[in-house]
Design an enzyme around this catalytic site. Structure first.
Site: not given
Length: 370
Positions: A17, A77, A96, A98, A120, A136, A200, A222, A241-242, A272, A301
């Site tokens: 990218r 990245k 990004y 992370h 993010e 995402s 969730d 969940s 999951v975030l 990530d 990743a």
């Protein structure tokens, strides 16, 4: 205010990218800014140096020269450590990051003195993450492709077709997390005919999924017990999951993996942010999977990098308006004017300015001073 905007070539393994497409770069040029692009930066998605020259950008021979000349660095990245060494207190980094899962990068960015804005953690008025959402979406859809391939016998899986065939049951797919990634994973899995359950803890999320899929997806609240039961029965588990800016919780333990089916597959979209499976560690597109206790783990990743052209356009659609605001106003004024953009500032002046990152890494938290 006019700014020199630099676009280096991505150097993370199998990352194709680019921070700005020629179309996006032209918007900066039209705004009176100078855009400099490292030679070959767009080659991975089919853009030549001449494509950038045609919209008024300058082509620069090396990354070192781009970093030395530019005031604002636009990437995709997180900067690799050699790139961090080229950053200074005069740089604005827009990419990004992370950081919660990457103490080495965090330390390097703090040492540089730069201001680093993480895609993010930029928010919107609905509480969403608009610059994370497009990737995402891509990662969610790709997770099912990757999982379906990993279920093939030659890839280490149990040798089943995700959707089955008439007379043969489809694979059981468990998706942990019903956000953007999870919803897009469910779209793909349902489309291929799988037996899909989404877990969730947000009842409103489960209601939205139920309304969207009209009963073709099982929505499950969940609890630890119910999730474990489903994981042990699953053929494919997607970890989606975030927790914004923070390390992902470990929801599938190593002990659970020991009791899963041989040849089952785990795909960790949350890698990530450290991953949501206990055994997870980052892998690459060159070597995407590893096997623990007979279970295939896919933990790439930079998953969207595999479909780099689609991903770059989708990302630029989301990042461009914020990027132009940063260039037009300078980062401090842009963040004064937009609290959602200010939420993206993770590092500034040698300090961690995002609370979740500071907490996860044991750093002192310095609220952003504008």
């Amino acid at each position: 205010m006019k700014m020199i905007v630099g676009v280096p070539k991505e150097i993370k393994i199998h990352e194709y990218r680019v921070g700005l497409t020629p179309g996006s770069a032209s918007e900066f040029v039209r705004g009176g800014h100078k855009v400099i692009v490292e030679t070959g930066a767009g080659a991975g998605i089919g853009f030549s140096d001449d494509d950038y020259r045609a919209i008024g950008a300058d082509i620069i021979a090396t990354a070192a020269e781009v970093f030395a000349m530019a005031e604002m660095i636009v990437k995709v990245k997180e900067p690799q450590l050699p790139e961090c060494e080229m950053l200074t207190e005069n740089h604005l980094l827009y990419t990004y990051l992370h950081l919660a899962a990457d103490p080495a990068q965090t330390d390097a960015l703090m040492k540089s003195g730069c201001t680093a804005i993480a895609y993010e953690t930029v928010t919107n008025e609905l509480g969403g993450l608009p610059l994370l959402a497009p990737m995402s979406e891509v990662a969610g859809r790709m997770s099912i492709q990757a999982g379906a391939h990993a279920l093939e016998k030659a890839a280490g899986g149990m040798g089943i077709l995700l959707g089955g065939v008439p007379g043969v049951a489809p694979a059981k797919v468990v998706i942990i997390g019903g956000g953007v990634s999870g919803m897009n994973a469910a779209e793909m899995a349902v489309g291929l005919g799988a037996d899909v359950s989404v877990f969730d803890r947000n009842i409103d999320v489960l209601r939205r999924l139920d309304a969207r899929f009209r009963g073709t997806v099982k929505t499950r609240y969940s609890t630890a017990h119910d999730l474990e039961e489903a994981v042990l029965e699953a053929d494919l588990v997607i970890g989606a999951v975030l927790v914004a800016g923070a390390a992902a919780p470990k929801l599938v333990s190593a002990d659970m993996v020991k009791h899963m089916k041989d040849g089952a597959v785990l795909v960790d979209i949350a890698i990530d942010q450290g991953g949501c499976f206990e055994n997870s560690h980052p892998t690459t597109h060159a070597d995407p999977t590893f096997i623990v206790d007979g279970v295939v783990h896919y933990c790439v990743a930079n998953m969207p990098g595999a479909v780099a052209r689609t991903s770059t356009f989708a990302l630029n659609n989301a990042t461009l308006s914020f990027g132009l605001a940063l260039a037009n106003k300078g980062w401090k004024q842009a963040c004064r004017d937009d609290a959602h953009l200010a939420n993206g500032v993770n590092i500034s002046g040698g300090h961690v300015t995002y609370e979740a990152v500071a907490k996860d890494l044991g750093k002192e938290y310095h609220p952003l001073d504008l």
